[in-house]
Each structure stands twice: as C-alpha cells, then as structure tokens.
Motif scaffolding. Structure first.
Motif, PDB file in Angstrom:
ATOM      1  N   ALA A 218     -11.025  17.151  -5.856  1.00 43.17           N
ATOM      2  CA  ALA A 218     -11.216  15.927  -5.084  1.00 43.17           C
ATOM      3  C   ALA A 218     -10.109  14.950  -5.429  1.00 43.17           C
ATOM      4  CB  ALA A 218     -12.564  15.285  -5.386  1.00 43.17           C
ATOM      5  N   ARG A 219      -9.726  14.171  -4.406  1.00 43.33           N
ATOM      6  CA  ARG A 219      -8.713  13.159  -4.675  1.00 43.33           C
ATOM      7  C   ARG A 219      -9.330  12.001  -5.426  1.00 43.33           C
ATOM      8  NH1 ARG A 219      -6.611   9.848  -1.547  1.00 43.33           N
ATOM      9  NH2 ARG A 219      -7.869  10.238   0.254  1.00 43.33           N
TER      10      ARG A 219
ATOM     11  N   GLY B  81       0.717  13.360   7.307  1.00 42.64           N
ATOM     12  CA  GLY B  81       0.457  13.296   8.756  1.00 42.64           C
ATOM     13  C   GLY B  81      -0.517  12.189   9.113  1.00 42.64           C
ATOM     14  N   TYR B  82      -1.562  12.060   8.306  1.00 50.21           N
ATOM     15  CA  TYR B  82      -2.579  11.035   8.565  1.00 50.21           C
ATOM     16  C   TYR B  82      -2.060   9.653   8.181  1.00 50.21           C
ATOM     17  CZ  TYR B  82      -7.256   8.839   8.557  1.00 50.21           C
ATOM     18  OH  TYR B  82      -8.339   8.030   8.796  1.00 50.21           O
ATOM     19  N   ASN B  83      -1.358   9.587   7.042  1.00 50.15           N
ATOM     20  CA  ASN B  83      -0.741   8.310   6.646  1.00 50.15           C
ATOM     21  C   ASN B  83       0.150   7.792   7.773  1.00 50.15           C
ATOM     22  OD1 ASN B  83      -0.243   9.635   3.340  1.00 50.15           O
ATOM     23  ND2 ASN B  83      -1.767   8.114   3.895  1.00 50.15           N
TER      24      ASN B  83
ATOM     25  N   ALA C 123       0.895   5.961   0.949  1.00 46.28           N
ATOM     26  CA  ALA C 123       0.865   7.424   1.065  1.00 46.28           C
ATOM     27  C   ALA C 123       0.068   8.041  -0.079  1.00 46.28           C
ATOM     28  CB  ALA C 123       2.295   7.958   1.050  1.00 46.28           C
ATOM     29  N   TYR C 124      -0.492   9.199   0.183  1.00 48.22           N
ATOM     30  CA  TYR C 124      -1.081   9.996  -0.895  1.00 48.22           C
ATOM     31  C   TYR C 124      -0.758  11.466  -0.646  1.00 48.22           C
ATOM     32  CZ  TYR C 124      -5.037  10.174   2.486  1.00 48.22           C
ATOM     33  OH  TYR C 124      -5.821  10.308   3.606  1.00 48.22           O
ATOM     34  N   GLU C 125      -0.831  12.253  -1.704  1.00 47.94           N
ATOM     35  CA  GLU C 125      -0.466  13.660  -1.592  1.00 47.94           C
ATOM     36  C   GLU C 125      -1.330  14.343  -0.542  1.00 47.94           C
ATOM     37  OE1 GLU C 125      -1.366  11.991  -4.332  1.00 47.94           O
ATOM     38  OE2 GLU C 125      -0.357  12.767  -6.118  1.00 47.94           O
TER      39      GLU C 125
ATOM     40  N   THR D 240      -8.326   1.303  11.721  1.00 53.83           N
ATOM     41  CA  THR D 240      -7.251   2.110  11.131  1.00 53.83           C
ATOM     42  C   THR D 240      -7.778   2.758   9.853  1.00 53.83           C
ATOM     43  OG1 THR D 240      -6.274   0.242   9.922  1.00 53.83           O
ATOM     44  CG2 THR D 240      -5.471   0.655  12.188  1.00 53.83           C
ATOM     45  N   SER D 241      -7.118   2.558   8.755  1.00 51.97           N
ATOM     46  CA  SER D 241      -7.527   3.210   7.504  1.00 51.97           C
ATOM     47  C   SER D 241      -6.683   2.652   6.367  1.00 51.97           C
ATOM     48  CB  SER D 241      -7.293   4.721   7.608  1.00 51.97           C
ATOM     49  OG  SER D 241      -7.424   5.344   6.349  1.00 51.97           O
ATOM     50  N   THR D 242      -7.214   2.758   5.168  1.00 50.67           N
ATOM     51  CA  THR D 242      -6.373   2.461   4.006  1.00 50.67           C
ATOM     52  C   THR D 242      -5.273   3.512   3.862  1.00 50.67           C
ATOM     53  OG1 THR D 242      -7.994   3.602   2.635  1.00 50.67           O
ATOM     54  CG2 THR D 242      -8.112   1.196   2.690  1.00 50.67           C
TER      55      THR D 242
HETATM   56  C1  8X3 Z   1     -10.120   7.434   5.511  1.00 53.74           C
HETATM   57  C2  8X3 Z   1      -9.605   7.052   4.177  1.00 53.74           C
HETATM   58  O1  8X3 Z   1      -8.725   7.950   1.959  1.00 53.74           O
HETATM   59  O2  8X3 Z   1      -9.323   9.598   3.608  1.00 53.74           O
HETATM   60  O3  8X3 Z   1      -9.406   6.922   6.581  1.00 53.74           O
HETATM   61  O4  8X3 Z   1      -7.339   8.287   3.881  1.00 53.74           O
HETATM   62  S1  8X3 Z   1      -8.724   8.303   3.407  1.00 53.74           S
END
Ligand code: 8X3
Length: 252
Positions: free
Chosen positions: A251-252, A143-145, A137-139, A130-132
């Motif tokens: 960059a985030r 969709g990915y969250n 959520a992040y800005e 999966t993923s962190t």
């Molecule tokens: C990748 C991590 O920070 O781009 O799944 O969501 S992030």
C-alpha cells in the motif's frame, strides 16, 4: 419559485452519488448523469431528480445531457473521471493514460463547454472535483497525476475567463476517500489491491465527507468564490504520509 437545478456527472456511485443525494437534501433538483443508466435511474427516483445516461467522452451524450438539464443550470459538479493503473512509467499502459486524459480532462472540458451557457443563464457555480494527485507526483501516479493536474488547469483558466461575470468556479481536491469503486477501478477489479490502499487507516474520508464540502462551497453567498478546497482524512498528512495501525505491504 422553481427549484435550483444541479447537474452531477459520475453520479452512479461514490462521491457523485453522495453529492447528488446531498444537493437534493439542500433543495436542488439534481440531474444525475453517468454511463450506467440503471444506477442513475434508481438514484434519481430516490431523490426526486432526473436521470441522464452520459458518457462524457461522447459529444452526442454530452449534448443530450445539456438538453436534459435545460436552459438554466445553477450548479454543475464535474465529478466524472478517475484513475486507471498504478504502474511506474517504465511499464505503464499508455492506453490507460489516454483513458484518464479522455475522461478527467477532455470529458470535463466537453461537459463544461456544453453546459456553460446554462450556467451563465442561471448565474451559477461550477465545481471541479480534482484530486490531491494534482498537487504532487507519486510513484505509479504519473498518468493520473498528469490528468488531474490538467483538469485543475481547466478550473483555473475558466475562472480567469469568467472574471467579471456572475459565475463561480470552484475546485475540490480530495485525498484518500474510501469509496466502493475508485481503487477497484484503478486496479482493474482486483479487490485485494483495492483494499490494501485503505488497510490500517482508521478513518479514510467517505464520499459523504466530500459531498458535504461541495454542498458548502455551492451554498455560500454568490459573491463568495471558494477557489479550492484540499480535503484529506486526518490520518493523511500528505500524499505519501498516511498513518496506518500496521504496515501494509504494497500500500502507498
Ligand atoms: C484520489 C487520491 O491518492 O489516489 O484522487 O491520488 S490518490
């Protein structure tokens, strides 16, 4: 004794390819599955595995993968998926969300369903990558969250459904991993934007770091179920907290 069989989806690059290599080194015969047959053919040749052309959004392809894998699968690594876009909800491309849901959630569900009888027959293990992004959520991440949080629910539900059966269900949630394609795909091939994600970060994780953890989970004694590993580089204390040697605009 026959070799243990592992199936790795999304094996054409990044975490998937590194995991396939690592599992081969651990003695698995690895079915390397991805859409790009040329890449998985080369990888399978390199590691003595089996190549399978597979788009996990296709019922027919996944049925073919199940057939290629055979009646016993000791380890399924659900790695295929990924991110598309980083736009805020106000102007996000909903088609990109559809793609992310179709791959990360529906595709992973499809593969899991198709291979479950073989995993059960081998008293095997399923690892969901999966993923962190599933944690918080992040800005620009909506969709990915949502897709990765959805995929996480598959792992949780499956573990409950199989409780009492000799199958392990594990999840690994990687944070910042510098692979050649993850961010490039996310930004539609914009290399500058992709590079900015890792700009000034001394040591992001690399695919082999995640593969190492997957191999560790899979090779514990069979009564030990590693429910979830969260793995980040030392420089990333949280999704939003990344140490950079210099500020990286954009960059985030
Ligand atoms: C990748 C991590 O920070 O781009 O799944 O969501 S992030």
């Amino acid at each position: 004794m026959n070799s243990r069989i592992a199936v790795v989806t999304g094996a054409s690059g990044g975490i998937g390819a590194a995991t396939a290599r690592r599992l081969a080194a651990e003695g698995f015969t690895v079915v390397c599955a991805a859409r790009r047959l040329d890449r998985v053919t080369a990888l399978a040749h390199e590691i003595g595995g089996i190549a399978a052309a597979c788009d996990i959004t296709s019922d027919a392809d996944v049925a073919g993968l199940a057939e290629a894998a055979g009646e016993r699968v000791d380890l399924l690594v659900n790695n295929a998926g990924g991110a598309v876009g980083l736009e805020p909800i106000a102007n996000a491309d909903i088609d990109a969300w559809t793609t992310m849901y179709a791959t990360n959630v529906l595709g992973t569900g499809r593969v899991t369903q198709a291979l479950l009888p073989a995993v059960k027959a081998a008293e095997g293990t399923i690892v969901f990558v999966t993923s962190t992004a599933a944690d918080a959520a992040y800005e620009g991440g909506a969709g990915y969250n949502a897709a990765k949080a959805g995929e996480r629910m598959l792992a949780g539900a499956l573990r409950l459904e199989l409780c009492g059966e000799p199958v392990r269900v594990c999840e690994i949630a990687p944070g910042m991993v510098h692979t050649e394609e993850f961010s490039l795909v996310r930004f539609g091939g914009d290399q500058a934007k992709a590079d900015a994600v890792y700009d000034g970060v001394a040591e992001p994780l690399i695919a082999e770091d995640v593969a190492d953890a997957i191999a560790w989970m899979a090779t514990r004694p069979s009564h030990v179920n590693i429910d979830r590993i969260v793995i980040r580089p030392r420089a990333q204390a949280a999704n939003h907290k990344v140490h950079r040697s210099h500020p990286a605009p954009g960059a985030r």
